[in-house]
Design a protein around this motif. Sequence first.
Motif, PDB file in Angstrom:
ATOM      1  N   ILE A   1     -21.458 -56.769 -36.376  1.00  0.00           N
ATOM      2  CA  ILE A   1     -21.657 -55.648 -37.299  1.00  0.00           C
ATOM      3  C   ILE A   1     -20.865 -54.433 -36.839  1.00  0.00           C
ATOM      4  CG2 ILE A   1     -23.351 -53.980 -38.149  1.00  0.00           C
ATOM      5  CD1 ILE A   1     -25.386 -56.233 -38.283  1.00  0.00           C
ATOM      6  N   LYS A   2     -20.924 -54.126 -35.544  1.00  0.00           N
ATOM      7  CA  LYS A   2     -20.210 -52.961 -35.022  1.00  0.00           C
ATOM      8  C   LYS A   2     -18.704 -53.086 -35.204  1.00  0.00           C
ATOM      9  CE  LYS A   2     -23.404 -51.132 -31.549  1.00  0.00           C
ATOM     10  NZ  LYS A   2     -23.607 -50.846 -30.105  1.00  0.00           N
ATOM     11  N   ASN A   3     -18.206 -54.306 -35.123  1.00  0.00           N
ATOM     12  CA  ASN A   3     -16.766 -54.528 -35.239  1.00  0.00           C
ATOM     13  C   ASN A   3     -16.350 -54.984 -36.640  1.00  0.00           C
ATOM     14  OD1 ASN A   3     -15.459 -54.329 -32.345  1.00  0.00           O
ATOM     15  ND2 ASN A   3     -17.459 -55.297 -32.075  1.00  0.00           N
ATOM     16  N   LYS A   4     -17.279 -54.837 -37.595  1.00  0.00           N
ATOM     17  CA  LYS A   4     -17.014 -55.144 -39.004  1.00  0.00           C
ATOM     18  C   LYS A   4     -16.469 -56.560 -39.193  1.00  0.00           C
ATOM     19  CE  LYS A   4     -16.210 -50.275 -40.070  1.00  0.00           C
ATOM     20  NZ  LYS A   4     -15.296 -49.246 -40.632  1.00  0.00           N
ATOM     21  N   MET A   5     -17.089 -57.496 -38.478  1.00  0.00           N
ATOM     22  CA  MET A   5     -16.663 -58.892 -38.545  1.00  0.00           C
ATOM     23  C   MET A   5     -17.749 -59.811 -39.098  1.00  0.00           C
ATOM     24  SD  MET A   5     -14.905 -59.026 -34.754  1.00  0.00           S
ATOM     25  CE  MET A   5     -14.573 -60.778 -34.822  1.00  0.00           C
ATOM     26  N   ILE A   6     -18.889 -59.241 -39.473  1.00  0.00           N
ATOM     27  CA  ILE A   6     -20.028 -60.068 -39.844  1.00  0.00           C
ATOM     28  C   ILE A   6     -19.752 -60.911 -41.091  1.00  0.00           C
ATOM     29  CG2 ILE A   6     -21.145 -58.235 -41.190  1.00  0.00           C
ATOM     30  CD1 ILE A   6     -22.944 -60.823 -38.975  1.00  0.00           C
ATOM     31  N   LYS A   7     -19.041 -60.356 -42.080  1.00  0.00           N
ATOM     32  CA  LYS A   7     -18.743 -61.116 -43.300  1.00  0.00           C
ATOM     33  C   LYS A   7     -17.830 -62.300 -42.999  1.00  0.00           C
ATOM     34  CE  LYS A   7     -19.434 -57.413 -46.683  1.00  0.00           C
ATOM     35  NZ  LYS A   7     -18.807 -56.612 -47.766  1.00  0.00           N
ATOM     36  N   LYS A   8     -16.876 -62.092 -42.093  1.00  0.00           N
ATOM     37  CA  LYS A   8     -15.987 -63.192 -41.708  1.00  0.00           C
ATOM     38  C   LYS A   8     -16.777 -64.294 -41.013  1.00  0.00           C
ATOM     39  CE  LYS A   8     -11.657 -60.594 -41.194  1.00  0.00           C
ATOM     40  NZ  LYS A   8     -10.568 -60.215 -40.244  1.00  0.00           N
ATOM     41  N   TYR A   9     -17.742 -63.880 -40.188  1.00  0.00           N
ATOM     42  CA  TYR A   9     -18.549 -64.880 -39.484  1.00  0.00           C
ATOM     43  C   TYR A   9     -19.400 -65.681 -40.463  1.00  0.00           C
ATOM     44  CZ  TYR A   9     -22.156 -67.164 -36.871  1.00  0.00           C
ATOM     45  OH  TYR A   9     -23.007 -68.130 -36.392  1.00  0.00           O
ATOM     46  N   ILE A  10     -20.028 -65.000 -41.418  1.00  0.00           N
ATOM     47  CA  ILE A  10     -20.874 -65.690 -42.397  1.00  0.00           C
ATOM     48  C   ILE A  10     -20.042 -66.692 -43.194  1.00  0.00           C
ATOM     49  CG2 ILE A  10     -22.255 -65.389 -44.484  1.00  0.00           C
ATOM     50  CD1 ILE A  10     -23.694 -64.572 -41.922  1.00  0.00           C
ATOM     51  N   LYS A  11     -18.826 -66.306 -43.552  1.00  0.00           N
ATOM     52  CA  LYS A  11     -17.922 -67.213 -44.276  1.00  0.00           C
ATOM     53  C   LYS A  11     -17.570 -68.417 -43.402  1.00  0.00           C
ATOM     54  CE  LYS A  11     -13.452 -67.251 -46.716  1.00  0.00           C
ATOM     55  NZ  LYS A  11     -12.794 -68.306 -45.922  1.00  0.00           N
ATOM     56  N   PHE A  12     -17.261 -68.154 -42.136  1.00  0.00           N
ATOM     57  CA  PHE A  12     -16.946 -69.237 -41.199  1.00  0.00           C
ATOM     58  C   PHE A  12     -18.143 -70.161 -41.018  1.00  0.00           C
ATOM     59  CE2 PHE A  12     -17.704 -70.646 -36.823  1.00  0.00           C
ATOM     60  CZ  PHE A  12     -16.658 -71.547 -36.663  1.00  0.00           C
ATOM     61  N   ASP A  13     -19.324 -69.573 -40.867  1.00  0.00           N
ATOM     62  CA  ASP A  13     -20.538 -70.356 -40.645  1.00  0.00           C
ATOM     63  C   ASP A  13     -20.819 -71.273 -41.831  1.00  0.00           C
ATOM     64  OD1 ASP A  13     -23.083 -70.708 -38.974  1.00  0.00           O
ATOM     65  OD2 ASP A  13     -23.918 -70.159 -40.921  1.00  0.00           O
ATOM     66  N   ARG A  14     -20.607 -70.749 -43.038  1.00  0.00           N
ATOM     67  CA  ARG A  14     -20.834 -71.564 -44.236  1.00  0.00           C
ATOM     68  C   ARG A  14     -19.851 -72.735 -44.276  1.00  0.00           C
ATOM     69  NH1 ARG A  14     -21.499 -69.633 -50.546  1.00  0.00           N
ATOM     70  NH2 ARG A  14     -21.204 -71.697 -51.470  1.00  0.00           N
ATOM     71  N   GLU A  15     -18.590 -72.462 -43.993  1.00  0.00           N
ATOM     72  CA  GLU A  15     -17.581 -73.521 -43.992  1.00  0.00           C
ATOM     73  C   GLU A  15     -17.858 -74.541 -42.890  1.00  0.00           C
ATOM     74  OE1 GLU A  15     -14.036 -71.262 -43.535  1.00  0.00           O
ATOM     75  OE2 GLU A  15     -13.903 -70.701 -45.668  1.00  0.00           O
ATOM     76  N   PHE A  16     -18.356 -74.054 -41.762  1.00  0.00           N
ATOM     77  CA  PHE A  16     -18.649 -74.925 -40.627  1.00  0.00           C
ATOM     78  C   PHE A  16     -19.791 -75.887 -40.952  1.00  0.00           C
ATOM     79  CE2 PHE A  16     -20.808 -75.827 -36.580  1.00  0.00           C
ATOM     80  CZ  PHE A  16     -19.746 -76.304 -35.827  1.00  0.00           C
ATOM     81  N   LEU A  17     -20.800 -75.389 -41.685  1.00  0.00           N
ATOM     82  CA  LEU A  17     -21.972 -76.202 -42.006  1.00  0.00           C
ATOM     83  C   LEU A  17     -21.802 -77.032 -43.282  1.00  0.00           C
ATOM     84  CD1 LEU A  17     -24.844 -73.658 -41.216  1.00  0.00           C
ATOM     85  CD2 LEU A  17     -24.189 -75.661 -39.869  1.00  0.00           C
ATOM     86  N   ALA A  18     -20.747 -76.757 -44.043  1.00  0.00           N
ATOM     87  CA  ALA A  18     -20.552 -77.443 -45.326  1.00  0.00           C
ATOM     88  C   ALA A  18     -20.540 -78.968 -45.202  1.00  0.00           C
ATOM     89  CB  ALA A  18     -19.271 -76.945 -45.996  1.00  0.00           C
ATOM     90  N   PRO A  19     -19.793 -79.558 -44.254  1.00  0.00           N
ATOM     91  CA  PRO A  19     -19.801 -81.027 -44.140  1.00  0.00           C
ATOM     92  C   PRO A  19     -21.194 -81.584 -43.854  1.00  0.00           C
ATOM     93  CG  PRO A  19     -17.965 -80.088 -42.917  1.00  0.00           C
ATOM     94  CD  PRO A  19     -18.849 -78.945 -43.298  1.00  0.00           C
TER      95      PRO A  19
END
Length: 233
Positions: A113-131
């Motif tokens: 959150i402090k480094n304004k990266m949380i949205k990128k992480y959520i997107k990555f996490d979704r793609e990671f769990l998709a399979p």
Amino acid sequence: MKKEKGGLDRRDFIKTSGAVLGGAVLAAASPNIKSAESAGPPKGRPMAMPPKPLPKMPADAKPAVMYGQIHETDMLGNALNALIQTYASSTPYQHKFNDALVKAHLSYIEFLIKNKMIKKYIKFDREFLAPLMKRVVKRVKKKGGTKDDILAYMFEGTECSFQLFEKIYKRPNERLVVCPFREGIKHNAFLGTTLKIEQVCKNFCTPRWEGQAEEGGIKVKVTPGEICSIKVV
């Protein structure tokens, strides 16, 4: 449920051995617990903070549990020993089985959150769990399952959830979990954390559950609180 050779069905284990095992554990732990109680906290350390009672689940909700098998029963000794040591650590607050996991989550959530990266992480996490979620969907469809079965795999069906949440309850097409992060943020206050529970709910838990559910072919409404509700809509 079919039992494999050398394996132990968890349902049978809990049913037949729970009382005996529980009694043995308490008997073994009693001297240490009594000794710790009489000795009090180490010099210079504050008294333990009484643990906050868990919020009560709705009367119509039932515990959500998915049983598997225990193949290496010898491992239980090490696990129970770690559990006893954890709960015996009550200074400056009552530590619990999920303490390290909660702290790790809060640490990287605050960093993102402090480094304004949380949205990128959520997107990555979704793609990671998709399979994984796609395999879940195939499995549920093959068995003629329902949307509730998708929720089951997201919560009581995965160690990632029952190792994090103290309670997972269910109602039809809904899961209820006790939020572990509220107390965790309070415990981290002495470290100078500026993270707020509202930030965790809005930026992490809600979009993560929504994304995972969508990958599983369902939509959910998340209602944060001491007890979080994740409900199929």
